[in-house]
Design a protein around this motif. Sequence first.
Motif, PDB file in Angstrom:
ATOM      1  N   PRO A 110       5.258   7.617  67.751  1.00 55.67           N
ATOM      2  CA  PRO A 110       3.911   7.812  68.296  1.00 55.67           C
ATOM      3  C   PRO A 110       3.904   8.858  69.409  1.00 55.67           C
ATOM      4  O   PRO A 110       4.786   8.876  70.263  1.00 55.67           O
ATOM      5  CB  PRO A 110       3.543   6.425  68.836  1.00 55.67           C
ATOM      6  N   GLY A 111       2.927   9.744  69.361  1.00 50.48           N
ATOM      7  CA  GLY A 111       2.778  10.775  70.378  1.00 50.48           C
ATOM      8  C   GLY A 111       3.648  12.001  70.175  1.00 50.48           C
ATOM      9  O   GLY A 111       3.677  12.891  71.030  1.00 50.48           O
TER      10      GLY A 111
ATOM     11  N   SER B 121       5.802  21.961  71.530  1.00 52.19           N
ATOM     12  CA  SER B 121       4.557  21.587  70.859  1.00 52.19           C
ATOM     13  C   SER B 121       4.804  21.243  69.383  1.00 52.19           C
ATOM     14  O   SER B 121       4.383  21.957  68.477  1.00 52.19           O
ATOM     15  CB  SER B 121       3.522  22.706  70.987  1.00 52.19           C
TER      16      SER B 121
ATOM     17  N   ASN C 252       3.345  12.131  63.132  1.00 53.70           N
ATOM     18  CA  ASN C 252       4.207  11.852  64.270  1.00 53.70           C
ATOM     19  C   ASN C 252       5.548  11.343  63.744  1.00 53.70           C
ATOM     20  O   ASN C 252       5.936  10.212  64.004  1.00 53.70           O
ATOM     21  CB  ASN C 252       3.556  10.799  65.179  1.00 53.70           C
TER      22      ASN C 252
ATOM     23  N   GLN D 218       3.406  14.535  67.889  1.00 51.50           N
ATOM     24  CA  GLN D 218       2.650  15.778  67.665  1.00 51.50           C
ATOM     25  C   GLN D 218       2.227  16.401  68.986  1.00 51.50           C
ATOM     26  O   GLN D 218       1.776  15.714  69.902  1.00 51.50           O
ATOM     27  CB  GLN D 218       1.406  15.503  66.812  1.00 51.50           C
ATOM     28  N   ASP D 219       2.409  17.701  69.075  1.00 52.62           N
ATOM     29  CA  ASP D 219       2.030  18.528  70.226  1.00 52.62           C
ATOM     30  C   ASP D 219       2.864  18.295  71.475  1.00 52.62           C
ATOM     31  O   ASP D 219       2.583  18.863  72.516  1.00 52.62           O
ATOM     32  CB  ASP D 219       0.536  18.376  70.564  1.00 52.62           C
ATOM     33  N   SER D 220       3.901  17.446  71.395  1.00 50.42           N
ATOM     34  CA  SER D 220       4.748  17.233  72.569  1.00 50.42           C
ATOM     35  C   SER D 220       5.936  18.192  72.552  1.00 50.42           C
ATOM     36  O   SER D 220       6.292  18.752  71.518  1.00 50.42           O
ATOM     37  CB  SER D 220       5.235  15.776  72.620  1.00 50.42           C
TER      38      SER D 220
END
Length: 191
Positions: free
Chosen positions: A141-142, A87, A119, A144-146
């Motif tokens: 991109p994308g 995350s 990001n 955050q939180d991954s």
Amino acid sequence: MDGVTTANMTVAATTVALTFGAAQATVVFSDNFDGGASAAWGNESGSWRDTNGVYDASLPDNNPITYSSVTSQTSLVDFRLQVDVNSVDDGGVWLRSAYNGGNISGVLLVTGGATGSANTLYWHTVVNGVFSGVQQIAFLPGLQDSDIQLTIDVIGDVYTAFVDGSAIPATSLTTALFASGSAGLYDYSPT
């Protein structure tokens, strides 16, 4: 990777490892945080903890700077570090770093950043607790939180970061400021 040490580490982590060796790298440190964090973690600043297999700072901050290093490997030169980041928010990985009475020096790869609103991956050089400006920023991109796996190669003066097994670097930094040091973790995530 000749003469390379590899480590697997986790920022809000589940796995960390360091490797060193010639043609076939030898793992010199690994921690998956099952049953608690390894005693080799220094927990120097930030009150680090292992909660349900995730290692993070219970007091994430920049003042004082959070830092937990692998104390069994204090003179890393050329190495590979693998870190599973859970995350992504605002954390990072210390490379060729040292902790001297609260003053931290080394290279810091920041994951996310901007107090959890970016990001990005980017670098700082830190000398006695003083941060450089943002260096070699990569927009992902994308991010955050991954959940991601970082692989970081440190060879000579070049620091290179790869995401999720890609052969193409996400970002790299060249600096001759630090010849050797520890690997560690940083946490400034507000959650």
